[in-house]
Design a protein around this motif. Structure first.
Motif, PDB file in Angstrom:
ATOM      1  N   ARG A  55       0.845  -1.194   0.000  1.00 16.92           N
ATOM      2  CA  ARG A  55       0.000   0.000   0.000  1.00 16.92           C
ATOM      3  C   ARG A  55       0.877   1.239   0.000  1.00 16.92           C
ATOM      4  NH1 ARG A  55      -4.981   1.719   0.595  1.00 16.92           N
ATOM      5  NH2 ARG A  55      -5.231   3.842   1.339  1.00 16.92           N
ATOM      6  N   ILE A  56       0.456   2.245  -0.745  1.00 17.36           N
ATOM      7  CA  ILE A  56       1.181   3.509  -0.799  1.00 17.36           C
ATOM      8  C   ILE A  56       1.312   4.090   0.610  1.00 17.36           C
ATOM      9  CG2 ILE A  56      -0.954   4.783  -1.290  1.00 17.36           C
ATOM     10  CD1 ILE A  56       0.661   6.730  -2.955  1.00 17.36           C
ATOM     11  N   GLY A  57       2.505   4.512   0.971  1.00 13.83           N
ATOM     12  CA  GLY A  57       2.725   5.062   2.304  1.00 13.83           C
ATOM     13  C   GLY A  57       2.385   6.534   2.389  1.00 13.83           C
ATOM     14  N   PHE A  58       1.912   6.956   3.548  1.00 17.92           N
ATOM     15  CA  PHE A  58       1.620   8.365   3.797  1.00 17.92           C
ATOM     16  C   PHE A  58       2.657   8.882   4.784  1.00 17.92           C
ATOM     17  CE2 PHE A  58      -0.197  12.005   5.861  1.00 17.92           C
ATOM     18  CZ  PHE A  58      -0.866  12.672   4.848  1.00 17.92           C
ATOM     19  N   GLY A  59       3.357   9.960   4.401  1.00 19.25           N
ATOM     20  CA  GLY A  59       4.394  10.515   5.276  1.00 19.25           C
ATOM     21  C   GLY A  59       4.379  12.024   5.272  1.00 19.25           C
ATOM     22  N   THR A  60       5.489  12.621   5.644  1.00 19.10           N
ATOM     23  CA  THR A  60       5.535  14.091   5.716  1.00 19.10           C
ATOM     24  C   THR A  60       5.366  14.731   4.344  1.00 19.10           C
ATOM     25  OG1 THR A  60       7.953  13.981   5.600  1.00 19.10           O
ATOM     26  CG2 THR A  60       6.954  14.125   7.801  1.00 19.10           C
ATOM     27  N   ALA A  61       5.677  13.997   3.283  1.00 17.29           N
ATOM     28  CA  ALA A  61       5.448  14.503   1.925  1.00 17.29           C
ATOM     29  C   ALA A  61       4.075  14.095   1.395  1.00 17.29           C
ATOM     30  CB  ALA A  61       6.537  13.989   0.986  1.00 17.29           C
ATOM     31  N   GLY A  62       3.237  13.533   2.254  1.00 15.41           N
ATOM     32  CA  GLY A  62       1.906  13.111   1.840  1.00 15.41           C
ATOM     33  C   GLY A  62       1.964  11.827   1.045  1.00 15.41           C
ATOM     34  N   LEU A  63       1.358  11.850  -0.147  1.00 15.18           N
ATOM     35  CA  LEU A  63       1.361  10.698  -1.052  1.00 15.18           C
ATOM     36  C   LEU A  63       2.039  11.095  -2.351  1.00 15.18           C
ATOM     37  CD1 LEU A  63      -2.409   9.631  -0.774  1.00 15.18           C
ATOM     38  CD2 LEU A  63      -0.497   8.593   0.465  1.00 15.18           C
ATOM     39  N   ARG A  64       2.718  10.142  -2.970  1.00 11.25           N
ATOM     40  CA  ARG A  64       3.267  10.392  -4.299  1.00 11.25           C
ATOM     41  C   ARG A  64       3.529   9.040  -4.963  1.00 11.25           C
ATOM     42  NH1 ARG A  64       7.777  15.012  -4.889  1.00 11.25           N
ATOM     43  NH2 ARG A  64       6.298  15.971  -3.444  1.00 11.25           N
ATOM     44  N   ALA A  65       2.942   8.828  -6.144  1.00 11.13           N
ATOM     45  CA  ALA A  65       3.099   7.554  -6.843  1.00 11.13           C
ATOM     46  C   ALA A  65       2.586   7.691  -8.269  1.00 11.13           C
ATOM     47  CB  ALA A  65       2.348   6.438  -6.114  1.00 11.13           C
ATOM     48  N   LYS A  66       2.750   6.627  -9.022  1.00 13.48           N
ATOM     49  CA  LYS A  66       2.270   6.570 -10.395  1.00 13.48           C
ATOM     50  C   LYS A  66       0.741   6.553 -10.413  1.00 13.48           C
ATOM     51  CE  LYS A  66       2.702   3.676 -14.551  1.00 13.48           C
ATOM     52  NZ  LYS A  66       3.305   2.420 -15.094  1.00 13.48           N
ATOM     53  N   MET A  67       0.145   7.223 -11.402  1.00 12.37           N
ATOM     54  CA  MET A  67      -1.309   7.206 -11.562  1.00 12.37           C
ATOM     55  C   MET A  67      -1.713   5.876 -12.197  1.00 12.37           C
ATOM     56  SD  MET A  67      -2.210  11.112 -12.798  1.00 12.37           S
ATOM     57  CE  MET A  67      -0.680  11.410 -13.699  1.00 12.37           C
ATOM     58  N   GLU A  68      -2.257   4.991 -11.380  1.00  9.50           N
ATOM     59  CA  GLU A  68      -2.662   3.668 -11.835  1.00  9.50           C
ATOM     60  C   GLU A  68      -3.580   3.045 -10.780  1.00  9.50           C
ATOM     61  OE1 GLU A  68       0.825   1.273 -12.267  1.00  9.50           O
ATOM     62  OE2 GLU A  68       1.405   1.427 -10.146  1.00  9.50           O
ATOM     63  N   PRO A  69      -4.269   1.953 -11.130  1.00 11.56           N
ATOM     64  CA  PRO A  69      -5.172   1.320 -10.159  1.00 11.56           C
ATOM     65  C   PRO A  69      -4.413   0.682  -9.006  1.00 11.56           C
ATOM     66  CG  PRO A  69      -5.629   0.600 -12.417  1.00 11.56           C
ATOM     67  CD  PRO A  69      -4.315   1.301 -12.450  1.00 11.56           C
ATOM     68  N   GLY A  70      -5.165   0.377  -7.938  1.00 11.37           N
ATOM     69  CA  GLY A  70      -4.613  -0.371  -6.828  1.00 11.37           C
ATOM     70  C   GLY A  70      -4.093   0.482  -5.691  1.00 11.37           C
ATOM     71  N   PRO A  71      -3.866  -0.140  -4.542  1.00 11.59           N
ATOM     72  CA  PRO A  71      -3.475   0.592  -3.334  1.00 11.59           C
ATOM     73  C   PRO A  71      -2.059   1.154  -3.374  1.00 11.59           C
ATOM     74  CG  PRO A  71      -3.479  -1.772  -2.912  1.00 11.59           C
ATOM     75  CD  PRO A  71      -4.073  -1.585  -4.271  1.00 11.59           C
ATOM     76  N   LEU A  72      -1.259   0.762  -4.353  1.00  8.40           N
ATOM     77  CA  LEU A  72       0.096   1.312  -4.477  1.00  8.40           C
ATOM     78  C   LEU A  72       0.149   2.530  -5.395  1.00  8.40           C
ATOM     79  CD1 LEU A  72       2.170  -1.997  -4.720  1.00  8.40           C
ATOM     80  CD2 LEU A  72       2.386  -0.251  -2.945  1.00  8.40           C
ATOM     81  N   GLY A  73      -0.946   2.816  -6.087  1.00 12.78           N
ATOM     82  CA  GLY A  73      -0.965   3.908  -7.047  1.00 12.78           C
ATOM     83  C   GLY A  73      -1.754   5.107  -6.569  1.00 12.78           C
ATOM     84  N   MET A  74      -1.641   6.183  -7.337  1.00 12.00           N
ATOM     85  CA  MET A  74      -2.484   7.363  -7.121  1.00 12.00           C
ATOM     86  C   MET A  74      -3.717   7.207  -8.007  1.00 12.00           C
ATOM     87  SD  MET A  74      -1.396   9.597  -4.868  1.00 12.00           S
ATOM     88  CE  MET A  74      -2.223  11.109  -5.367  1.00 12.00           C
ATOM     89  N   ASN A  75      -4.862   7.119  -7.371  1.00 12.67           N
ATOM     90  CA  ASN A  75      -6.122   6.959  -8.093  1.00 12.67           C
ATOM     91  C   ASN A  75      -7.252   7.486  -7.228  1.00 12.67           C
ATOM     92  OD1 ASN A  75      -6.993   4.573  -6.358  1.00 12.67           O
ATOM     93  ND2 ASN A  75      -5.111   3.756  -7.279  1.00 12.67           N
TER      94      ASN A  75
END
Length: 398
Positions: A55-75
């Motif tokens: 799963r995409i982590g949330f930290g001091t920089a918030g969220l940042r990831a590739k735009m794609e489906p699933g919990p590892l992406g930004m969607n």
């Protein structure tokens, strides 16, 4: 051992497939949901793993990831989950002035993935829907805005809406990341980017709010017909005026005109080539130049990089500090005989500076530390020397 390994892998695959199907069932975006279901139907386990193995982590920089489906992406789903968690955190942990109501400000840049109908603007709308469902009034800034305007708005929006306390700000941007990425920066009620342990508290709230609170798909469809009614055009204009008024009152010292008179007639004033790196910065940089009294002849904007473009066609990596990112600006500067380059990253919260030697023609690209030193020197010359109080300068490392 081989048999045990087989059953373990098979069991993991089944669990992964169930996780993917469950995700698709609550995803408000039919394109990303159908993509996942298609992978499941075709039993493409390796591709499913890439999307769901974590799963995409949330930290001091918030969220940042590739735009794609699933919990590892930004969607849409990861953004609504983050927004629900942030809303809960704000309601529980940020104090509201007596008798006032909570408010949040949200801005966005131009990032987009047309294949999945994902974009910074859509993520910003999702954020607004989640916040207002939680009883937090949300001002969605109108059009593409630079990140510093969001941070400024967190502190000053209450001057426009006096019955509210601004509890946070969100800027939907991937900053200087590659074009396929999107991001979600969070600013605390003091206008500063979140820090530890606030990030951990928000992450915990996100984990408790993974299920959508309501039918986001239906709400998003309704929003498509609202056009500009979703955004706070009036507030955006007012906040921009306040932002530049603050620059004018606190930073402009009349030094441009004074400096030019200190040299003899042979001195040639420096001129600047500016690039927004296909980002949002151009109109805001032009207005900043005007505030400082620089004429239009003082600068030239790189035409091919002037306007927001999610494809970033002229740079392989839209970070002005990367090698080669300033090549086009340097070519124009040499052609026009200009000495300086100012470059913003796509969300205009990062500045790169390069200078061409008039003697050798060689370029020097300054590091962030060097730019900070120059700005600190200017602050000392402009303010520190004349301060009636003791002066301190604070440096932070990231």
């Amino acid at each position: 051992l081989k048999i045990l390994s087989h059953f373990t892998v098979e069991g993991m695959s089944k669990e992964l497939i169930e996780t993917a199907k469950e995700w698709a069932s609550i995803d408000p975006n039919h394109l990303t949901a159908n993509h996942v279901l298609r992978l499941v139907a075709e039993n493409k386990i390796e591709e499913i793993k890439k999307l769901f193995n974590g799963r995409i982590g949330f930290g001091t920089a918030g969220l940042r990831a590739k735009m794609e489906p699933g919990p590892l992406g930004m969607n849409d789903l990861t953004v609504l989950q983050a927004s629900q968690g942030l809303a809960e955190y704000c309601r529980k942990h940020i104090p509201i002035d007596g008798g006032k109501k909570p408010m949040i400000v949200v801005g966005y840049d131009h990032r987009a993935n047309a294949n999945f109908n994902l974009s910074s603007k859509r993520f910003a709308v999702v954020t607004k829907l989640a916040m207002e469902h939680a009883g937090i009034k949300c001002i969605l800034l109108d059009g593409y805005v630079p990140t510093p305007l969001v941070a400024f708005s967190v502190e000053h929006l209450c001057e426009i809406h006096t019955d509210y306390t601004v509890v946070a700000g969100v800027m939907v941007t991937a900053s200087h990341n590659p074009k396929q990425d999107a991001g979600y920066k969070v600013y605390y009620c003091d206008g500063c980017q979140i820090r530890s342990p606030i990030d951990a508290g928000i992450a915990d709230c996100i984990g408790r709010n993974l299920k959508p609170w309501f039918d986001y798909a239906a709400a998003l469809k309704q929003c498509e017909n609202l056009n500009g009614a979703l955004t706070g055009k009036l507030e955006t204009g007012q906040l921009c005026d306040m932002y530049y008024a603050a620059i004018g009152s606190k930073l402009v010292k009349g030094r441009y005109e004074a400096t030019s008179k200190e040299f003899d007639e042979k001195w040639k004033e420096p001129k600047v080539v500016y690039t927004a790196m296909h980002g949002v910065g151009t109109p805001y940089a032009k207005r900043a130049f005007a505030i400082f009294g620089f004429p239009n002849t003082f600068y030239h904007v790189v035409p091919a990089q002037e306007n927001p473009d999610p494809e970033f066609p002229t740079v392989s990596f839209p970070n002005p500090e990367e090698k080669g990112a300033l090549d086009m600006a340097m070519e124009i500067a040499e052609e026009k005989g200009f000495d300086l380059i100012f470059a913003n990253d796509p969300d205009a919260d990062r500045l790169a500076v390069a200078e061409r030697s008039r003697k050798t023609g060689e370029w020097t690209s300054f590091t962030g530390d060097q730019i900070g030193t120059l700005l600190g020197k200017w602050m000392w010359d402009s303010y520190g020397k004349f301060s009636e109080k003791p002066v301190a300068m604070c440096a932070s490392t990231v």
